[in-house]
Design an enzyme around this catalytic site. Structure first.
Site, PDB file in Angstrom:
ATOM      1  N   SER A 135      21.101 -12.020   6.005  1.00 56.64           N
ATOM      2  CA  SER A 135      21.593 -11.284   7.153  1.00 56.64           C
ATOM      3  C   SER A 135      20.394 -10.609   7.802  1.00 56.64           C
ATOM      4  O   SER A 135      19.711  -9.815   7.167  1.00 56.64           O
ATOM      5  CB  SER A 135      22.609 -10.240   6.671  1.00 56.64           C
ATOM      6  N   LYS A 161      22.237 -15.589   9.200  1.00 57.43           N
ATOM      7  CA  LYS A 161      23.175 -14.780   9.989  1.00 57.43           C
ATOM      8  C   LYS A 161      22.358 -13.767  10.754  1.00 57.43           C
ATOM      9  O   LYS A 161      21.466 -13.144  10.186  1.00 57.43           O
ATOM     10  CB  LYS A 161      24.164 -14.098   9.030  1.00 57.43           C
ATOM     11  N   LYS A 163      22.567 -10.353  13.384  1.00 56.83           N
ATOM     12  CA  LYS A 163      23.407  -9.309  13.969  1.00 56.83           C
ATOM     13  C   LYS A 163      23.317  -9.417  15.478  1.00 56.83           C
ATOM     14  O   LYS A 163      22.239  -9.668  16.025  1.00 56.83           O
ATOM     15  CB  LYS A 163      22.904  -7.930  13.510  1.00 56.83           C
ATOM     16  N   ASP A 188      27.055 -11.851  13.396  1.00 55.23           N
ATOM     17  CA  ASP A 188      27.908 -10.738  12.944  1.00 55.23           C
ATOM     18  C   ASP A 188      27.812  -9.627  13.977  1.00 55.23           C
ATOM     19  O   ASP A 188      26.725  -9.102  14.234  1.00 55.23           O
ATOM     20  CB  ASP A 188      27.425 -10.240  11.571  1.00 55.23           C
ATOM     21  N   GLU A 213      31.367 -13.330  12.937  1.00 60.07           N
ATOM     22  CA  GLU A 213      31.901 -12.335  12.021  1.00 60.07           C
ATOM     23  C   GLU A 213      32.273 -11.048  12.769  1.00 60.07           C
ATOM     24  O   GLU A 213      31.471 -10.526  13.545  1.00 60.07           O
ATOM     25  CB  GLU A 213      30.848 -12.043  10.935  1.00 60.07           C
ATOM     26  N   ASP A 238      35.405  -9.138   8.295  1.00 60.93           N
ATOM     27  CA  ASP A 238      34.726  -8.293   7.312  1.00 60.93           C
ATOM     28  C   ASP A 238      35.447  -6.941   7.343  1.00 60.93           C
ATOM     29  O   ASP A 238      36.386  -6.703   6.568  1.00 60.93           O
ATOM     30  CB  ASP A 238      33.239  -8.197   7.693  1.00 60.93           C
ATOM     31  N   LYS A 262      33.801  -7.999   0.206  1.00 58.89           N
ATOM     32  CA  LYS A 262      32.836  -7.036  -0.342  1.00 58.89           C
ATOM     33  C   LYS A 262      33.577  -6.206  -1.372  1.00 58.89           C
ATOM     34  O   LYS A 262      34.640  -5.637  -1.060  1.00 58.89           O
ATOM     35  CB  LYS A 262      32.283  -6.119   0.760  1.00 58.89           C
ATOM     36  N   GLY A 290      27.227  -8.406   1.780  1.00 60.24           N
ATOM     37  CA  GLY A 290      26.269  -7.487   1.163  1.00 60.24           C
ATOM     38  C   GLY A 290      26.262  -6.174   1.910  1.00 60.24           C
ATOM     39  O   GLY A 290      26.695  -6.099   3.063  1.00 60.24           O
TER      40      GLY A 290
HETATM   41  O1  OSB Z   1      28.440  -6.267   8.226  1.00 60.06           O
HETATM   42  O2  OSB Z   1      27.810  -7.449   6.606  1.00 60.06           O
HETATM   43  C1  OSB Z   1      27.711  -6.409   7.263  1.00 60.06           C
HETATM   44  C2  OSB Z   1      24.816  -4.276   5.969  1.00 60.06           C
HETATM   45  C3  OSB Z   1      25.353  -3.022   6.080  1.00 60.06           C
HETATM   46  C4  OSB Z   1      26.607  -2.870   6.597  1.00 60.06           C
HETATM   47  C5  OSB Z   1      27.338  -3.993   6.997  1.00 60.06           C
HETATM   48  C6  OSB Z   1      26.817  -5.264   6.870  1.00 60.06           C
HETATM   49  C7  OSB Z   1      25.523  -5.397   6.370  1.00 60.06           C
HETATM   50  C8  OSB Z   1      24.835  -6.676   6.260  1.00 60.06           C
HETATM   51  C9  OSB Z   1      23.686  -6.740   5.270  1.00 60.06           C
HETATM   52  O3  OSB Z   1      25.060  -7.637   6.961  1.00 60.06           O
HETATM   53  C10 OSB Z   1      23.937  -7.717   4.188  1.00 60.06           C
HETATM   54  C11 OSB Z   1      22.913  -7.575   3.108  1.00 60.06           C
HETATM   55  O4  OSB Z   1      23.105  -6.754   2.172  1.00 60.06           O
HETATM   56  O5  OSB Z   1      21.922  -8.263   3.174  1.00 60.06           O
HETATM   57 MG    MG Z   2      29.677  -7.966   8.399  1.00 57.31          MG
END
Ligand code: OSB
Ligand code: MG
Length: 368
Positions: A135, A161, A163, A188, A213, A238, A262, A290
């Protein structure tokens, strides 16, 4: 099993690289670790509650409060048959899944250690190696983003992925798709859009993304169903999925075609297993999300990812992507094929490094 005591610790560690999402930029992590001593065995959990109530309503402070003042008094002195019972015992506490998840997961670790078996086997896992994706946070420039993707692909990661948020969506995806036509790519949005933005989001359709996402609000299944009807690209939820009932509603409404699980968001392994089983029955693939965890939470994510229906690469990656030095031994490593080999030692399979943990502990409370 009887828990003699639990130790709450708040640890603080800087991230190797700042992580930016549509709800903010993070440079340092505060994490709540929970150590449960059960019949002389130490089980470890991590609450993934954040510094502020932005991804979810919980924070490190609320998790501490709920664990100390409500969850611990329920379990204290009770004879517990199996960790699988802990979730139901804590059900009187509404919400606060990230707090409960830390305690519940620690009990699973303790039970696996008492039985001398790896946690993944106790959970019913079937995979000895799990597929991994990364991510990637929002970057200042397209060049910086492309260079990061190149590095992660070179490290072996199986899917990328990124953001996105309004104004930083179509251009980054367009750039990556042209530079890397064949990679497994997804986005995401962390709830950065509204349903009326759908014509704009529609511009992402030509890029054959694996999924989008959580584009819409964290508590709005209905609008996601409206959006999914207009899209060929699968929507993955999510933030919207906190319980097995939410998962069932989302599937029945057609609000998503994929679910990210999660452990902290749903409150532990037992609810994760229930959602996993439901999705398996409904042919909805899942993957493990994560939360920028320390090695403890990372180890739990690895164990969960061994279950049958975790068929897509998760956001479960090497310790070194986040930390200069992690709190477990060995650290989590990723193979050149972009997989993590699941450890076979009892419990979570990684050893918490107490001296390292103490060195980064900002506060500690022992409850007996
Ligand atoms: O939306 O998946 C998410 C990190 C913090 C809060 C929300 C998210 C995330 C990540 C990081 O996408 C995933 C990771 O731990 O690498
Ligand atoms: Mg997410």
């Amino acid at each position: 099993m009887k828990i003699q005591r639990i130790t709450l610790r708040e640890i603080r560690m800087p991230l190797v690289t700042p992580f930016e999402t549509s709800f903010g930029r993070l440079t340092d992590r505060r994490m709540l670790l929970l150590e449960a001593e059960a019949d002389g065995v130490a089980g470890w959990g991590e609450s993934v509650a954040g510094e502020g109530p932005f991804y979810a309503s919980e924070t490190v402070e609320t998790a501490w409060h709920i664990l100390r003042d409500f969850a611990w008094p329920i379990l204290k002195g009770r004879e517990i048959e199996t960790a699988a019972d802990v979730w139901d015992m804590l059900e009187v506490i509404r919400g606060h899944h990230m707090a409960k998840g830390a305690l519940e997961a620690a009990m699973w670790d303790a039970e696996a250690k008492q039985k001398g078996m790896p946690l993944w086997k106790l959970l019913g896992g079937v995979r000895k190696e799990i597929p991994c994706g990364v991510s990637i946070g929002i970057k200042e420039t397209l060049e910086e983003l492309a260079a990061t993707v190149e590095r992660e692909l070179a490290a072996g990661y199986q899917r990328i992925k990124i953001k996105i948020k309004p104004g930083k969506d179509v251009a980054p995806v367009d750039r990556l798709r042209h530079q890397f036509p064949a990679i497994r790519l997804m986005v995401d949005a962390n709830s950065a859009y509204r349903l009326q933005d759908w014509p704009h989001l529609k511009r992402l359709e030509p890029f054959y993304l694996m999924m989008i996402e959580q584009p819409l609000a964290w508590d709005d299944l209905y609008s996601h169903a409206e959006l999914q009807r207009r899209f060929d690209t699968p929507i993955c939820l999510d933030e919207c999925i906190h319980t097995a009932d939410h998962a069932r509603a989302a599937i029945e409404l057609g609000a998503c075609r994929i679910i990210n699980i999660k452990i902290g968001r749903v409150g532990g392994f037992t609810p994760s297993l229930r959602i996993h089983d439901l999705c398996l029955a409904k042919q909805i693939p899942v993957w493990c999300g994560g939360m920028l965890e320390s090695g403890i939470g990372r180890a739990h994510n690895i164990a969960l990812s061994t279950l049958q229906n975790f068929s897509l690469p998760g956001d479960v990656t090497a310790s070194r992507r986040y930390w200069l030095e992690d709190v477990i031994d060995p650290e989590v490593e990723v193979t050149p094929q972009g997989t993590i080999r699941v450890p076979d030692a009892p419990g979570i399979g990684y050893t918490p490094r107490i001296e390292r943990i103490e060195a980064v502990t900002a506060r500690k409370e022992i409850l007996k």
